[in-house]
Design a protein around this motif. Structure first.
Motif, PDB file in Angstrom:
ATOM      1  N   HIS A   6      -0.897  -8.007   0.924  1.00  0.00           N
ATOM      2  CA  HIS A   6      -1.580  -6.524   1.034  1.00  0.00           C
ATOM      3  C   HIS A   6      -1.299  -5.892   2.522  1.00  0.00           C
ATOM      4  O   HIS A   6      -1.777  -6.421   3.427  1.00  0.00           O
ATOM      5  N   HIS A   8       0.549  -1.905   4.128  1.00  0.00           N
ATOM      6  CA  HIS A   8       0.676  -0.504   4.018  1.00  0.00           C
ATOM      7  C   HIS A   8       1.966  -0.069   4.596  1.00  0.00           C
ATOM      8  O   HIS A   8       2.073  -0.283   6.009  1.00  0.00           O
ATOM      9  N   LYS A 201      -1.092  -0.527  -7.709  1.00  0.00           N
ATOM     10  CA  LYS A 201      -2.272  -0.552  -6.984  1.00  0.00           C
ATOM     11  C   LYS A 201      -3.333   0.630  -7.369  1.00  0.00           C
ATOM     12  O   LYS A 201      -2.843   1.895  -7.622  1.00  0.00           O
ATOM     13  N   HIS A 322      -9.594  -7.538  -0.602  1.00  0.00           N
ATOM     14  CA  HIS A 322     -10.800  -7.565   0.449  1.00  0.00           C
ATOM     15  C   HIS A 322     -11.975  -8.430  -0.006  1.00  0.00           C
ATOM     16  O   HIS A 322     -12.745  -8.812   0.736  1.00  0.00           O
ATOM     17  N   ASP A 396      -3.589  -6.304   5.287  1.00  0.00           N
ATOM     18  CA  ASP A 396      -3.862  -4.719   5.521  1.00  0.00           C
ATOM     19  C   ASP A 396      -3.432  -3.959   6.600  1.00  0.00           C
ATOM     20  O   ASP A 396      -3.697  -3.022   6.872  1.00  0.00           O
TER      21      ASP A 396
END
Ligand SMILES: [Zn+2]
Length: 440
Positions: A6, A8, A201, A322, A396
């Protein structure tokens, strides 16, 4: 070799020019920016690092930056985030002078201390420097661009560059009614084996329901996004916590179910709201950002809504990102009965064999870090063997930079906390989730 399940790769293409100018203004250590100290709960130093890591970068550079910090060969799984409707108002309401004044004060308090914010002269000088950033005062609520196709192109390009090291997740807001044949058509074109995107997602607090009609149908024979993903075992990651980010709207159209706290269960939006328009109690801009996000998360992302989805599509490969969120995990570790998001992840992992959960963004904005070793001993080890097979390492990044600047330290913390089991959560489990064969 390991897999970061995970992260970005989005860039400034998701932000409007005015938002970019504003971010630059407050981070450039100009008199407008509160250069030292904090921006709400975030250290200004981290905020600047965050801008450098992502906003001022390119997807390729983000991957290579991550590789440098990790000091190890790794696979990145960047998740797209379609913000096309996160800040577009459903009505063109004129802003009243009272609201303007309130927003002005909130903005100054956001950037400066309470004391400064009560000094009329200081307020006026700050506001005059902020000319051009009027959107934050509520005159123009468009903070994000309609970047769906820009993001698709950016990620296709980085995928082509790092074929066997980058496996992106697609994302499209169900409110894109202009897409020919609907969003499932677009998803089919881009997602799957031999396609640039490996999974999907969803981020429902942006303003749609987990049971939006394009995603879910009460007749499971009807082809919907979940039905197609379940049939083809396409991995789906959903943001799963009451923290993070949400839409910035005060009201918007909503289809499907919302969670109604008074009833203690999901209710069809059309039975609840006139013209399907949800009206939130909290409004933007706000100083109580955490409560603001939580209200939207409870309505649109509550565990009960996701349980409905799993009841209908029990074989869906679903990753609850999460693990309920760092605040929830901390409460769970303290045996709080309020930790129902984290508790529900564990329950759904027990009830459904294709439910996963990733451990990304373990750090919180309030400097109260979740102790990884405690999580390992009290949560991970208490799971059944087949549930442990569905826990995933994730960072993340570069959202993480807001709270933890060093990605390498984040990795070390997990390697230490999970010791021999780290390989399991960072390689074997993610490879199963992503349907990747032959990774070692
Ligand atoms: Zn994320």
């Amino acid at each position: 070799m390991f897999i970061d399940s995970h992260c970005h790769f989005f860039t400034k293409s998701i932000l409007t020019d005015t938002t970019i100018s504003f971010i630059k203004a407050i981070s450039r250590r100009t008199p407008v920016g509160n250069a030292k100290g904090t921006l709400k709960n975030i250290e200004m130093e981290n905020f600047i690092a965050f801008i450098d890591a992502g906003i001022e970068s390119t997807p390729k550079k983000i991957y290579t930056d991550m590789a440098l910090s990790y000091e190890e060969d790794f696979i990145a799984v960047p998740k797209m985030l379609d913000l096309s409707y996160a800040s577009h108002p459903s009505t063109d309401e004129e802003i009243s002078p009272d609201t303007y004044d309130r927003n002005k004060r909130l903005l100054v308090r956001f950037l400066h201390s309470k004391e400064t914010a009560s000094n009329e002269g200081v307020i006026n000088s700050i506001i005059s420097r902020l000319n051009g950033y009027t959107l934050l005062l509520g005159n123009n609520k468009t903070y994000f661009t309609k970047s769906l196709f820009t993001q698709i192109n950016e990620l296709v390009e980085v995928k082509n560059t790092f074929q066997d090291r980058v496996f992106p997740f697609f994302s499209v807001d169900p409110r894109h009614t202009e897409i020919e044949g609907g969003i499932l058509n677009l998803i089919k074109a881009y997602v799957g084996r031999d396609k640039p995107f490996i999974g999907l997602k969803l981020y429902t607090p942006l303003g749609y329901s987990p049971t939006d009609p394009s995603l879910y149908n009460s007749d499971r024979q009807v082809e919907t996004v979940y039905q197609w993903c379940e049939k083809n075992q396409i991995p789906v990651t959903v943001h799963f916590s009451d923290q993070g980010f949400s839409n910035l709207l005060n009201n918007h159209v909503i289809e499907g179910h919302v969670y109604l706290p008074e009833a203690g269960r999901p209710v069809l939006a059309k039975d609840l709201y006139d013209d399907n328009i949800i009206k939130y109690k909290s409004s933007f801009p706000t100083l109580k950002y955490e409560e603001f996000v939580k209200e939207r998360a409870i309505s649109l992302n509550h565990p009960s809504l996701w349980r409905m989805v799993l009841e209908q599509y029990p074989k869906l490969k679903l990753n609850f990102a999460h693990f309920g969120g760092s605040r929830q995990i901390l409460m769970y570790l303290n045996n709080s009965s309020l930790a129902y998001w984290t508790k529900s992840v564990i329950e759904m992992m027990g009830d459904y064999q294709n439910v996963y959960s990733d451990l990304s963004c373990f750090d919180t904005p309030n400097q109260s870090y979740v102790p990884v070793r405690d999580f390992y001993e009290k949560v991970y080890l208490s799971l059944k063997k087949d549930e442990r097979d569905r826990v995933l390492y994730g960072s993340d990044y570069f959202m993480l930079v807001l709270f933890e600047k060093n990605l390498g330290s984040y990795l070390k913390k997990f390697k230490k906390g999970f010791s021999k089991e780290f390989r399991h959560i960072s390689l074997e489990n993610p490879a199963n989730f992503l349907n990747l064969k032959g990774i070692r």
